[in-house]
Motif scaffolding. Structure first.
Motif, mmCIF file in Angstrom:
data_model
loop_
_atom_site.group_PDB
_atom_site.id
_atom_site.type_symbol
_atom_site.label_atom_id
_atom_site.label_comp_id
_atom_site.label_asym_id
_atom_site.label_seq_id
_atom_site.Cartn_x
_atom_site.Cartn_y
_atom_site.Cartn_z
ATOM 1 N N UNK A 1 2.083 42.654 -14.044
ATOM 2 C CA UNK A 1 0.774 42.021 -14.778
ATOM 3 C C UNK A 1 -0.674 42.691 -14.472
ATOM 4 N N UNK A 2 -1.495 42.228 -15.173
ATOM 5 C CA UNK A 2 -2.836 42.565 -14.810
ATOM 6 C C UNK A 2 -3.448 41.605 -13.883
ATOM 7 N N UNK A 3 -3.870 42.068 -12.777
ATOM 8 C CA UNK A 3 -4.550 41.038 -11.651
ATOM 9 C C UNK A 3 -5.886 41.332 -11.646
ATOM 10 N N UNK A 4 -6.774 40.341 -11.535
ATOM 11 C CA UNK A 4 -8.188 40.394 -11.193
ATOM 12 C C UNK A 4 -8.368 39.190 -10.245
ATOM 13 N N UNK A 5 -9.103 39.855 -8.895
ATOM 14 C CA UNK A 5 -9.521 38.822 -8.011
ATOM 15 C C UNK A 5 -10.551 38.008 -8.518
ATOM 16 N N UNK A 6 -10.452 36.503 -8.526
ATOM 17 C CA UNK A 6 -11.573 35.975 -8.908
ATOM 18 C C UNK A 6 -12.429 35.255 -7.804
ATOM 19 N N UNK A 7 -11.589 34.969 -6.484
ATOM 20 C CA UNK A 7 -12.164 34.513 -5.336
ATOM 21 C C UNK A 7 -11.609 34.838 -4.259
ATOM 22 N N UNK A 8 -12.329 34.749 -3.002
ATOM 23 C CA UNK A 8 -11.809 35.266 -1.884
ATOM 24 C C UNK A 8 -12.017 36.862 -1.521
ATOM 25 N N UNK A 9 -10.849 37.335 -0.760
ATOM 26 C CA UNK A 9 -10.644 38.939 -0.558
ATOM 27 C C UNK A 9 -9.565 39.318 -0.255
ATOM 28 N N UNK A 10 -9.167 40.352 -0.525
ATOM 29 C CA UNK A 10 -7.640 40.877 -0.371
ATOM 30 C C UNK A 10 -7.839 42.321 0.300
ATOM 31 N N UNK A 11 -6.684 42.746 0.706
ATOM 32 C CA UNK A 11 -6.921 44.161 1.262
ATOM 33 C C UNK A 11 -5.503 45.139 1.012
ATOM 34 N N UNK A 12 -5.671 46.326 1.023
ATOM 35 C CA UNK A 12 -4.476 47.050 0.655
ATOM 36 C C UNK A 12 -4.219 47.575 1.984
ATOM 37 N N UNK A 13 -2.687 47.734 2.486
ATOM 38 C CA UNK A 13 -2.555 48.087 3.766
ATOM 39 C C UNK A 13 -1.104 48.682 3.463
ATOM 40 N N UNK A 14 -0.816 49.763 4.671
ATOM 41 C CA UNK A 14 0.440 50.236 4.506
ATOM 42 C C UNK A 14 0.750 50.586 6.120
ATOM 43 N N UNK A 15 1.960 50.948 6.344
ATOM 44 C CA UNK A 15 2.550 51.120 7.668
ATOM 45 C C UNK A 15 2.831 52.867 7.623
ATOM 46 N N UNK A 16 2.151 53.115 8.834
ATOM 47 C CA UNK A 16 2.510 54.628 9.180
ATOM 48 C C UNK A 16 4.074 54.771 9.711
ATOM 49 N N UNK B 1 -10.626 44.675 -1.030
ATOM 50 C CA UNK B 1 -11.239 44.521 -2.267
ATOM 51 C C UNK B 1 -11.653 42.951 -2.636
ATOM 52 N N UNK B 2 -12.793 42.903 -3.075
ATOM 53 C CA UNK B 2 -13.631 41.869 -3.437
ATOM 54 C C UNK B 2 -13.654 41.252 -4.965
ATOM 55 N N UNK B 3 -13.830 40.403 -5.407
ATOM 56 C CA UNK B 3 -14.067 39.635 -6.797
ATOM 57 C C UNK B 3 -15.338 40.556 -7.319
ATOM 58 N N UNK B 4 -15.264 40.950 -8.513
ATOM 59 C CA UNK B 4 -14.245 40.495 -9.396
ATOM 60 C C UNK B 4 -13.287 41.879 -9.921
ATOM 61 N N UNK C 1 -0.409 44.084 -0.470
ATOM 62 C CA UNK C 1 -1.530 43.261 -1.042
ATOM 63 C C UNK C 1 -1.602 42.405 -0.091
ATOM 64 N N UNK C 2 -2.421 41.894 0.803
ATOM 65 C CA UNK C 2 -2.568 40.764 1.769
ATOM 66 C C UNK C 2 -3.857 40.320 1.502
ATOM 67 N N UNK C 3 -3.888 39.023 1.455
ATOM 68 C CA UNK C 3 -5.094 37.986 1.334
ATOM 69 C C UNK C 3 -5.822 37.893 2.546
ATOM 70 N N UNK C 4 -7.212 38.298 2.671
ATOM 71 C CA UNK C 4 -7.928 38.323 3.837
ATOM 72 C C UNK C 4 -8.348 36.715 3.969
ATOM 73 N N UNK C 5 -8.293 35.955 3.194
ATOM 74 C CA UNK C 5 -8.984 34.575 3.198
ATOM 75 C C UNK C 5 -8.119 33.706 1.980
ATOM 76 N N UNK C 6 -8.537 32.624 1.926
ATOM 77 C CA UNK C 6 -8.152 31.938 0.498
ATOM 78 C C UNK C 6 -8.485 32.530 -0.538
#
Length: 225
Positions: free
Chosen positions: A51-66, A77-80, A99-104
């Motif tokens: 899908x196409x995803x657009x952040x409306x509220x809160x914040x998320x982060x992209x992370x990976x394992x070494x 990543x912050x809105x919008x 992709x993990x949410x930092x907050x609600x």
């Protein structure tokens, strides 16, 4: 209704499109709002981007394992802003990171078929989409270039040269040392040491966020080390 989320108008995907036009185009497609709790996994690296995803509220982060199992944050990543927009289409349309949410947080989710309807129904949205994915590709290309330099001073020198277009001028550093450490994938103290060594070498002078480029050729010499 999409007009319950005025932040949508601020998204780079809908730049220059009025709320009335947005409501018209959104009335012809299916979309949904998904809510996530803090620290909730939104997508795993390797999941298909369906899908196409657009952040409306809160914040998320992209992370990976070494390889050692350590989690490395790639970016917040912050809105919008959209998520993984360069991976919505194409043959390798997989999330490149977790992709993990930092907050609600809340996401606007549009299926691919409906995203195509958006683009076909509004030329401005299509143009915005192409601009966003082009800018993202350019950013990733620049990041790969920065990571290709072996030393931290080489990475910083390339960053400074890009910021000043290769001229000996003063400029204001637009990133904190923490942000530079994340960009280069190194520890924060390493950035501070590199700043001091470059300053001691007489190639730059740093005071707070103000940087004076003193010796362009000296900076370029770091690129080959």
């Amino acid at each position: 209704m999409i007009n319950n989320y005025p932040v949508v108008m601020q998204s780079p995907l809908f730049k220059g499109v009025g709320m009335d036009d947005l409501n018209n185009v959104f009335s012809s497609i299916h979309y949904r709002i998904k809510k996530y709790d803090a620290d909730q996994i939104i997508a795993f690296e390797g999941d298909e981007v369906k899908c196409l995803y657009i952040l409306l509220k809160g914040s998320v982060k992209g992370e990976m394992m070494d390889p050692s199992g350590k989690t490395i944050k790639i970016e917040d990543i912050l809105p919008p802003k959209p998520l993984a927009i360069a991976f919505v289409f194409g043959s390798a349309n997989k999330f490149p990171v977790n992709i993990v949410s930092n907050e609600p947080s809340e996401l606007l989710v549009i299926e691919k078929a409906d995203a195509l309807k958006l683009f076909s129904n509004n030329e401005q949205i299509l143009q915005n989409f192409l601009n966003v994915i082009s800018s993202r590709s350019q950013f990733l290309t620049q990041k790969i270039k920065m990571l290709s330099f072996q030393t931290i001073k080489g990475k910083l020198a390339n960053f400074f040269l890009q910021e000043t277009k290769g001229e000996a001028i003063d400029f204001v550093l637009n990133k904190s040392q923490n942000a530079l450490a994340e960009l280069f994938g190194v520890a924060r103290p390493s950035i501070g040491r590199a700043f001091k060594e470059m300053n001691d070498d007489g190639f730059i002078h740093i005071k707070g966020k103000s940087v004076r480029i003193i010796n362009i050729q000296g900076l370029r010499s770091y690129l080959s080390t």
